[in-house]
Design an enzyme around this catalytic site. Structure first.
Site: not given
Ligand code: BZD
Length: 838
Positions: A374, A569, A574, A679, A683
């Protein structure tokens, strides 16, 4: 089994077993029964919260029935299952979704109304299940919804944190964190399985011995045992009887309270051991896209992985198949590297406990696992110090070294005398101390690795996994699976008015199961009545958000203004910072205008929301800056309401359901190449909101689907980023003049004591502007101008809005799950046959 039961017993089950029907009267009966028995209240003593509880329990009864039928069907079919291992499931609220998916919405709604409650108020009582940080956790929730809806035999495995993601409040414009004690009241959406317990060991040592066949074997003697207790969360599919399961593990001490130690005066120590066990699942780590190397986090990961694999293996063993059939019965998807230890644990179970030969075991392991990446951000890559793993899981560390050894031997054969390549591919980073690279472990131990949007899947092959491509070849292991979102929650539930219009227009609700059918809306784009209702739906969503903003922030905004939203977040990549800098630019431009000039300007409400990780200082300063700017702008009468700024506190799933349908334009403005997919972009567009975005993540594919006219793209491209960063580092690149002017405004004290913001401003100057705000700033402002111009053309905007929704079929999580099922898991749907209740 059933045949063995006495006839009389069977007859009783026949007679009384199928009690919970779905009509209004049956619902009302169970509502009242739950008020008086489950809640021990009376007709004189029911508030909205009790009404929620009674409704939830009535729905739960029906859910459990489906859950049972589904699990029975899947057990009998004994076909291949997929297990989705995710440390986060960001489910949000469940009642409305359960009502929809069980087809109870109308009957329950009427039933509740006749009992004297408004369904809206009842739904509003539920606290979110917030066991996740952001996109990754919410993706897992959307995927469970689609797995259930598409009739797949699937289970999720996760942790039942006592505290979910913290609650965010604002004090003097700063974020403050409060614990999210979501289990304060009972949780009707879980089924405690106090009889399903797994012992999980830690620490200890490894013994070598020779088994009866004369083979060298290893046995791990763990010394600290913690119990894992299962809590099952039923996930009903939409328009099907299928109801799948998320099993969440909760930790509890193994040993009974040690009375002898108590008597010896070691009370505190005895209690402390109890508490340490409970600590493991106490709290969700609140960091997204950032690795925190705490031992407790590693303990969480192993605790979860060990319990889940024990459960999966136990289920497989019931069928008495040979081990070689394991990958034909079981697919395990790793949601990021967090569950990578599962690869090692399965190898350990097979080799140490079951006596399977190493190579056969490894074949089984690699055919079972697949891994989703991710992120490519370096600071997010999981690496664990070898000494820490060795101490906590001594046998696992040995197995990792062996996996690595055998892997590197193969690499050496394919690429002789290439020591650099070996070092780069190694699962072990040769630093002091050494580290285990979890992403390498996940790649080596999986048969498929996927990114989450096309650009991202290309980038991982060129960056973090480049050397693996050299070894495995380009198209063997690595794939793309563009993310998706569930239209049930993110359109139908969150936007009832628009959903109703779509259903009326298309003539049925089939689009909820086949989102491509939204294309049918295109032929109504010029239909006056349709357009009128489209605008009315958006407007009523904006009114709802206006009220929510007033309630939560006290800020009064005009629902006729353009709503410009960035909710996610808070992270430097971002670039919420760029957004607020742009707001300052707009504000100071407005201030310089005459009243007549301003009369021509599009009024804007700029809305922010999102949590910063508690230890992320710069992200927290961004929140402070947004609130400081809001304070000045919102109280400046001279700009005559042409601009308002609001930071909505405690952004979460249920708040998102209010914000997203109300947006006119939303911002997805990450530095190109940094946002794996995103994502929320999907939405917003699905709900007829336009987007302003960089050429990054899924924005690119959204652009492809909805066309040039309906999206505002800007900024440098991913392939330019390295050179730009190089330039910032080694050449004296002048700051963009508009940006410099904004920085000067902040430094002049226009938004309060400027010293507060110095560390933030330093990221642009001393910090060499790593996220390239200066490089993108002018094109960002230009794109914003185009947004203003487009919004002035009211009719043109409505057309864009309609075409946005109509072209979003691709981004349904149903499409994504179908791709995973066919290309990675090799599983088939197993429709649930409704049986008599026995
Ligand atoms: O995952 C996110 C990415 O930043 C997005 O671009 C993507 O759309 C989504 C789904 O694929 N990553 C996260 O949300 N990551 C975390 O929340 C996370 C949590 C704990 C440790 C490392 C990352």
């Amino acid at each position: 089994e059933i045949a063995k039961l006495p006839k009389e017993t069977l007859a009783l089950w026949e007679k009384y077993g199928g009690d919970e029907t779905d009509d209004k009267e049956a619902f009302q009966k169970s509502f009242i029964r739950h008020v008086t028995t489950t809640l021990a209240r009376s007709i004189y003593n029911i508030d909205n919260f009790s009404a929620y509880q009674a409704t939830a329990h009535s729905v739960r009864d029906r859910l459990i029935k489906r859950w049972n039928e589904t699990q029975q069907t899947h057990t009998e079919a004994d076909s291949k299952r997929v297990y989705y291992l995710s440390l986060e499931f960001l489910l949000g609220r469940s009642l409305d979704n359960a009502l929809l998916n069980l087809g109870l919405k109308d009957n329950c709604g009427e039933g509740v109304k006749e009992l004297g409650f408004a369904m809206e108020d009842v739904l509003d009582q539920e606290v979110d299940a917030a066991l996740g940080n952001g996109g990754l956790g919410r993706l897992a929730a959307c995927y469970m919804d689609s797995l259930a809806t598409l009739d797949y035999p699937a289970w999720g495995y996760g942790l039942r944190y006592t505290y979910g993601i913290f609650q965010q409040r604002l004090k003097d414009g700063y974020q403050v964190e409060f614990p999210d004690y979501w289990l304060n009241f009972d949780n009707p959406w879980e089924l405690p399985r106090l009889d399903v317990v797994v012992d999980v060991k830690f620490y200890g040592s490894v013994n070598r011995y020779t088994d009866e066949k004369g083979r060298k074997r290893y046995a791990w003697e763990g010394i600290d045992t913690v119990q894992s207790v299962a809590y099952d969360v039923p996930i009903p599919g939409y328009g099907t009887k299928n109801c799948i399961n998320i099993r969440l593990w909760s930790s509890k001490p193994k040993r009974q309270f040690d009375l002898s130690r108590f008597n010896e005066g070691q009370y505190e120590q005895a209690v402390q051991e109890q508490m340490q066990a409970e600590n493991i699942t106490a709290v969700l780590y609140p960091n997204d896209n950032h690795m925190v190397g705490k031992e407790l986090r590693l303990k969480q990961q192993y605790f979860w992985v060990a319990a889940s694999l024990f459960d999966i293996v136990r289920r497989f063993k019931k069928s008495q198949r040979p081990w070689s059939h394991f990958p034909d019965q079981v697919a395990i998807q790793l949601n990021d590297t967090h569950p990578s230890l599962a690869i090692v644990e399965l190898q350990r179970i097979l080799v140490d406990l079951e006596g399977v030969d190493w190579d056969d075991a490894w074949e089984i392991v690699t055919r079972t696992f697949a891994f989703t990446n991710h992120t490519i951000l370096p600071e997010a890559m999981e690496r664990w110090p070898v000494p820490m793993v060795q101490y906590l899981l001594p046998r696992h560390m040995q197995i990792i070294f062996d996996i690595n050894l055998f892997f590197l031997q193969k690499v050496e054969k394919a690429f002789p005398d290439n020591r650099d390549l070996l070092a780069r591919l190694s699962i072990i980073e040769e630093s002091t101390p050494q580290f285990v690279r979890m992403a390498h472990l996940a790649v080596v131990g999986s048969h498929r690795v996927n990114g989450v949007a096309e650009l991202h899947s290309e980038l991982i092959k060129k960056t973090i996994f480049k050397d693996f491509i050299q070894y495995y070849g380009n198209d063997s292991k690595f794939e793309n699976k563009t993310n998706g979102i569930t239209p049930r929650r993110w359109l139908h539930q969150a936007n009832p008015k628009l959903s109703e219009l779509i259903t009326d227009t298309l003539g049925n609700k089939n689009w909820l199961k086949n989102l491509d059918l939204l294309k049918g809306l295109k032929s109504y784009v010029d239909n006056k009545d349709f357009r009128k209702r489209w605008v009315a739906a958006k407007h009523s969503n904006k009114v709802r958000l206006t009220e929510y903003i007033k309630k939560t922030t006290g800020i009064i905004v005009n629902s006729n203004a353009l709503f410009d939203v960035q909710v996610k977040r808070i992270h430097e990549y971002k670039r919420q910072f760029m957004n607020i800098l742009g707001v300052i630019h707009r504000y100071n431009t407005l201030k310089k205008m005459t009243s007549e000039e301003r009369a021509d300007v599009v009024h804007r409400v700029v809305i922010f929301g999102g949590k910063a990780a508690p230890g992320y200082y710069i992200a927290k300063l961004v929140i402070k800056l947004i609130n400081s700017v809001a304070e000045v702008v919102n109280n400046d009468n001279s700009i005559e309401d042409s601009l308002k700024v609001a930071f909505i506190p405690d952004y979460n799933v249920s708040v998102a359901e209010i914000i997203i349908p109300a947006s006119d334009i939303s911002q997805h403005i990450s530095t190109a190449g940094t946002e794996a997919s995103g994502t929320s972009n999907m939405k917003f567009v699905l709900n007829g909101g336009l987007i302003l975005g960089t050429v990054d993540g899924a924005n690119i594919e959204i652009h492809e689907e909805i066309g040039d006219d309906n999206i505002f793209m800007f900024g440098n491209l991913a392939h330019q980023v390295d050179d730009l960063r190089h330039a910032h580092r080694y050449r004296n690149v002048p700051m963009d003049p508009s940006l410099q002017a904004v920085i000067n405004d902040i430094e002049s004290g226009q938004f309060g004591d400027s010293r507060i913001f110095a560390p933030l401003i330093n990221t642009l100057t001393l910090g060499q502007d790593y996220y390239l705000i200066s490089d993108d700033f002018q094109s960002y402002l230009d794109a914003q101008k185009l947004v203003d111009e487009a919004y002035k053309d009211k009719e043109g905007w409505i057309t864009k809005s309609i075409l946005c929704s109509a072209n979003m079929g691709k981004f349904s999580s149903d499409r994504a799950i179908q791709e995973y099922a066919e290309r990675i898991w090799n599983i088939e749907p197993v429709p649930v046959v409704t049986k008599k209740h026995i």
